[in-house]
Scaffold this motif. Structure first.
Motif, PDB file in Angstrom:
ATOM      1  N   MET A   1     -30.114   9.147   1.098  1.00 16.09           N
ATOM      2  CA  MET A   1     -28.720   9.322   1.476  1.00 16.09           C
ATOM      3  C   MET A   1     -28.244   8.139   2.320  1.00 16.09           C
ATOM      4  O   MET A   1     -27.114   7.710   2.202  1.00 16.09           O
ATOM      5  CB  MET A   1     -28.587  10.651   2.221  1.00 16.09           C
ATOM      6  CG  MET A   1     -27.194  11.054   2.472  1.00 16.09           C
ATOM      7  SD  MET A   1     -26.394  11.430   0.920  1.00 16.09           S
ATOM      8  CE  MET A   1     -24.824  11.907   1.489  1.00 16.09           C
ATOM      9  N   ARG A   2     -29.138   7.656   3.183  1.00 22.65           N
ATOM     10  CA  ARG A   2     -28.796   6.530   4.040  1.00 22.65           C
ATOM     11  C   ARG A   2     -28.491   5.292   3.201  1.00 22.65           C
ATOM     12  O   ARG A   2     -27.572   4.546   3.504  1.00 22.65           O
ATOM     13  CB  ARG A   2     -29.958   6.258   4.981  1.00 22.65           C
ATOM     14  CG  ARG A   2     -29.693   5.136   5.938  1.00 22.65           C
ATOM     15  CD  ARG A   2     -30.872   4.798   6.810  1.00 22.65           C
ATOM     16  NE  ARG A   2     -31.511   5.977   7.352  1.00 22.65           N
ATOM     17  CZ  ARG A   2     -32.683   5.968   7.961  1.00 22.65           C
ATOM     18  NH1 ARG A   2     -33.348   4.849   8.088  1.00 22.65           N
ATOM     19  NH2 ARG A   2     -33.202   7.075   8.439  1.00 22.65           N
ATOM     20  N   TYR A   3     -29.274   5.084   2.141  1.00 24.36           N
ATOM     21  CA  TYR A   3     -29.077   3.901   1.296  1.00 24.36           C
ATOM     22  C   TYR A   3     -27.753   3.956   0.540  1.00 24.36           C
ATOM     23  O   TYR A   3     -27.111   2.930   0.337  1.00 24.36           O
ATOM     24  CB  TYR A   3     -30.256   3.738   0.333  1.00 24.36           C
ATOM     25  CG  TYR A   3     -31.554   3.512   1.059  1.00 24.36           C
ATOM     26  CD1 TYR A   3     -31.742   2.373   1.839  1.00 24.36           C
ATOM     27  CD2 TYR A   3     -32.576   4.442   0.999  1.00 24.36           C
ATOM     28  CE1 TYR A   3     -32.922   2.159   2.514  1.00 24.36           C
ATOM     29  CE2 TYR A   3     -33.764   4.237   1.675  1.00 24.36           C
ATOM     30  CZ  TYR A   3     -33.939   3.090   2.434  1.00 24.36           C
ATOM     31  OH  TYR A   3     -35.101   2.888   3.111  1.00 24.36           O
ATOM     32  N   ILE A   4     -27.359   5.154   0.150  1.00 20.95           N
ATOM     33  CA  ILE A   4     -26.067   5.305  -0.529  1.00 20.95           C
ATOM     34  C   ILE A   4     -24.935   4.942   0.429  1.00 20.95           C
ATOM     35  O   ILE A   4     -23.980   4.252   0.056  1.00 20.95           O
ATOM     36  CB  ILE A   4     -25.897   6.735  -1.076  1.00 20.95           C
ATOM     37  CG1 ILE A   4     -26.928   6.996  -2.179  1.00 20.95           C
ATOM     38  CG2 ILE A   4     -24.489   6.956  -1.585  1.00 20.95           C
ATOM     39  CD1 ILE A   4     -26.972   8.424  -2.649  1.00 20.95           C
ATOM     40  N   ARG A   5     -25.062   5.373   1.675  1.00 19.82           N
ATOM     41  CA  ARG A   5     -24.047   5.046   2.678  1.00 19.82           C
ATOM     42  C   ARG A   5     -23.985   3.536   2.904  1.00 19.82           C
ATOM     43  O   ARG A   5     -22.901   2.949   2.950  1.00 19.82           O
ATOM     44  CB  ARG A   5     -24.349   5.775   3.987  1.00 19.82           C
ATOM     45  CG  ARG A   5     -23.279   5.536   5.037  1.00 19.82           C
ATOM     46  CD  ARG A   5     -23.509   6.319   6.293  1.00 19.82           C
ATOM     47  NE  ARG A   5     -24.739   5.847   6.919  1.00 19.82           N
ATOM     48  CZ  ARG A   5     -25.434   6.511   7.819  1.00 19.82           C
ATOM     49  NH1 ARG A   5     -25.052   7.705   8.171  1.00 19.82           N
ATOM     50  NH2 ARG A   5     -26.516   6.007   8.355  1.00 19.82           N
ATOM     51  N   TYR A   6     -25.147   2.893   3.034  1.00 23.10           N
ATOM     52  CA  TYR A   6     -25.173   1.444   3.224  1.00 23.10           C
ATOM     53  C   TYR A   6     -24.608   0.720   2.011  1.00 23.10           C
ATOM     54  O   TYR A   6     -23.912  -0.295   2.160  1.00 23.10           O
ATOM     55  CB  TYR A   6     -26.592   0.963   3.507  1.00 23.10           C
ATOM     56  CG  TYR A   6     -27.128   1.390   4.849  1.00 23.10           C
ATOM     57  CD1 TYR A   6     -26.289   1.585   5.945  1.00 23.10           C
ATOM     58  CD2 TYR A   6     -28.476   1.602   5.037  1.00 23.10           C
ATOM     59  CE1 TYR A   6     -26.778   1.976   7.174  1.00 23.10           C
ATOM     60  CE2 TYR A   6     -28.987   1.994   6.265  1.00 23.10           C
ATOM     61  CZ  TYR A   6     -28.131   2.180   7.330  1.00 23.10           C
ATOM     62  OH  TYR A   6     -28.618   2.559   8.539  1.00 23.10           O
ATOM     63  N   ALA A   7     -24.879   1.218   0.825  1.00 24.04           N
ATOM     64  CA  ALA A   7     -24.350   0.594  -0.388  1.00 24.04           C
ATOM     65  C   ALA A   7     -22.821   0.696  -0.426  1.00 24.04           C
ATOM     66  O   ALA A   7     -22.130  -0.267  -0.776  1.00 24.04           O
ATOM     67  CB  ALA A   7     -24.958   1.232  -1.630  1.00 24.04           C
ATOM     68  N   CYS A   8     -22.294   1.847  -0.046  1.00 18.84           N
ATOM     69  CA  CYS A   8     -20.833   2.031  -0.015  1.00 18.84           C
ATOM     70  C   CYS A   8     -20.196   1.107   1.020  1.00 18.84           C
ATOM     71  O   CYS A   8     -19.142   0.502   0.762  1.00 18.84           O
ATOM     72  CB  CYS A   8     -20.482   3.477   0.289  1.00 18.84           C
ATOM     73  SG  CYS A   8     -20.826   4.602  -1.062  1.00 18.84           S
ATOM     74  N   ILE A   9     -20.827   0.979   2.179  1.00 20.66           N
ATOM     75  CA  ILE A   9     -20.309   0.084   3.215  1.00 20.66           C
ATOM     76  C   ILE A   9     -20.332  -1.360   2.720  1.00 20.66           C
ATOM     77  O   ILE A   9     -19.382  -2.132   2.940  1.00 20.66           O
ATOM     78  CB  ILE A   9     -21.107   0.248   4.524  1.00 20.66           C
ATOM     79  CG1 ILE A   9     -20.810   1.624   5.146  1.00 20.66           C
ATOM     80  CG2 ILE A   9     -20.777  -0.864   5.518  1.00 20.66           C
ATOM     81  CD1 ILE A   9     -21.686   1.974   6.321  1.00 20.66           C
ATOM     82  N   ALA A  10     -21.403  -1.744   2.032  1.00 20.48           N
ATOM     83  CA  ALA A  10     -21.512  -3.108   1.513  1.00 20.48           C
ATOM     84  C   ALA A  10     -20.436  -3.391   0.462  1.00 20.48           C
ATOM     85  O   ALA A  10     -19.815  -4.461   0.477  1.00 20.48           O
ATOM     86  CB  ALA A  10     -22.904  -3.334   0.927  1.00 20.48           C
ATOM     87  N   VAL A  11     -20.196  -2.427  -0.435  1.00 17.57           N
ATOM     88  CA  VAL A  11     -19.159  -2.611  -1.462  1.00 17.57           C
ATOM     89  C   VAL A  11     -17.782  -2.716  -0.802  1.00 17.57           C
ATOM     90  O   VAL A  11     -16.964  -3.567  -1.170  1.00 17.57           O
ATOM     91  CB  VAL A  11     -19.204  -1.456  -2.488  1.00 17.57           C
ATOM     92  CG1 VAL A  11     -17.977  -1.456  -3.373  1.00 17.57           C
ATOM     93  CG2 VAL A  11     -20.479  -1.538  -3.315  1.00 17.57           C
ATOM     94  N   PHE A  12     -17.531  -1.891   0.189  1.00 15.46           N
ATOM     95  CA  PHE A  12     -16.254  -1.926   0.899  1.00 15.46           C
ATOM     96  C   PHE A  12     -16.085  -3.257   1.632  1.00 15.46           C
ATOM     97  O   PHE A  12     -15.002  -3.864   1.600  1.00 15.46           O
ATOM     98  CB  PHE A  12     -16.172  -0.747   1.878  1.00 15.46           C
ATOM     99  CG  PHE A  12     -14.845  -0.594   2.542  1.00 15.46           C
ATOM    100  CD1 PHE A  12     -13.715  -0.279   1.806  1.00 15.46           C
ATOM    101  CD2 PHE A  12     -14.711  -0.777   3.905  1.00 15.46           C
ATOM    102  CE1 PHE A  12     -12.477  -0.146   2.413  1.00 15.46           C
ATOM    103  CE2 PHE A  12     -13.484  -0.657   4.520  1.00 15.46           C
ATOM    104  CZ  PHE A  12     -12.371  -0.334   3.778  1.00 15.46           C
ATOM    105  N   ALA A  13     -17.162  -3.748   2.265  1.00 12.06           N
ATOM    106  CA  ALA A  13     -17.098  -5.027   2.968  1.00 12.06           C
ATOM    107  C   ALA A  13     -16.840  -6.171   1.986  1.00 12.06           C
ATOM    108  O   ALA A  13     -16.040  -7.068   2.276  1.00 12.06           O
ATOM    109  CB  ALA A  13     -18.391  -5.257   3.739  1.00 12.06           C
ATOM    110  N   LEU A  14     -17.495  -6.142   0.830  1.00 12.26           N
ATOM    111  CA  LEU A  14     -17.262  -7.181  -0.178  1.00 12.26           C
ATOM    112  C   LEU A  14     -15.821  -7.162  -0.681  1.00 12.26           C
ATOM    113  O   LEU A  14     -15.213  -8.219  -0.897  1.00 12.26           O
ATOM    114  CB  LEU A  14     -18.236  -7.027  -1.343  1.00 12.26           C
ATOM    115  CG  LEU A  14     -19.690  -7.418  -1.048  1.00 12.26           C
ATOM    116  CD1 LEU A  14     -20.581  -7.068  -2.234  1.00 12.26           C
ATOM    117  CD2 LEU A  14     -19.773  -8.891  -0.712  1.00 12.26           C
ATOM    118  N   ALA A  15     -15.270  -5.965  -0.856  1.00  9.96           N
ATOM    119  CA  ALA A  15     -13.880  -5.860  -1.298  1.00  9.96           C
ATOM    120  C   ALA A  15     -12.936  -6.430  -0.239  1.00  9.96           C
ATOM    121  O   ALA A  15     -11.979  -7.147  -0.570  1.00  9.96           O
ATOM    122  CB  ALA A  15     -13.528  -4.404  -1.595  1.00  9.96           C
ATOM    123  N   LEU A  16     -13.191  -6.143   1.036  1.00 12.31           N
ATOM    124  CA  LEU A  16     -12.348  -6.689   2.103  1.00 12.31           C
ATOM    125  C   LEU A  16     -12.464  -8.209   2.178  1.00 12.31           C
ATOM    126  O   LEU A  16     -11.463  -8.910   2.385  1.00 12.31           O
ATOM    127  CB  LEU A  16     -12.720  -6.061   3.445  1.00 12.31           C
ATOM    128  CG  LEU A  16     -12.337  -4.596   3.633  1.00 12.31           C
ATOM    129  CD1 LEU A  16     -12.829  -4.092   4.973  1.00 12.31           C
ATOM    130  CD2 LEU A  16     -10.846  -4.408   3.517  1.00 12.31           C
TER     131      LEU A  16
END
Length: 116
Positions: free
Chosen positions: A1-16
């Protein structure tokens, strides 16, 4: 679950980061329209990259939304606080009534009655 959260944060950061890189052009942000600024003989303006204006607008909107919700929920929080005070008052009253009920009785019998 932690890795999914980190992946979502990374995708959001890349989009920003992509939005910031695509909108690096400088824009002039004016506080007053030209007509009104002419009346007051002031022209407050600032030059900023477009992504700063975009992200600033998003952050300002989030802050306004948070404050709005906090003010809207004030009545709910106040009611919950009143209910919690009432519950504590009633619990104290029940405890007092139970102790009054067992006055003059044997302590062992009072403890047994209190446990049930």
């Amino acid at each position: 679950m932690r890795y999914i959260r980190y992946a979502c944060i990374a995708v959001f950061a890349l989009a920003l980061i992509a939005v910031a890189l695509a909108n690096r052009g400088m824009v002039t942000l004016k506080v007053l329209p030209v007509e009104i600024a002419g009346l007051f003989a002031v022209t407050p303006s600032v030059e900023l990259p477009l992504f700063v204006v975009i992200f600033g607008g998003i952050i300002a909107g989030l802050l306004v939304g948070f404050v709005w919700e906090w003010l809207r929920e004030h009545n709910i929080r106040a009611e919950n606080s009143r209910n919690a005070r009432e519950v504590r008052r009633l619990e104290r009253q029940i405890k007092r009534m139970k102790s009054e009920k067992h006055e003059g009785e044997d302590e062992v019998l009072a403890l047994l009655d209190e446990a049930s």
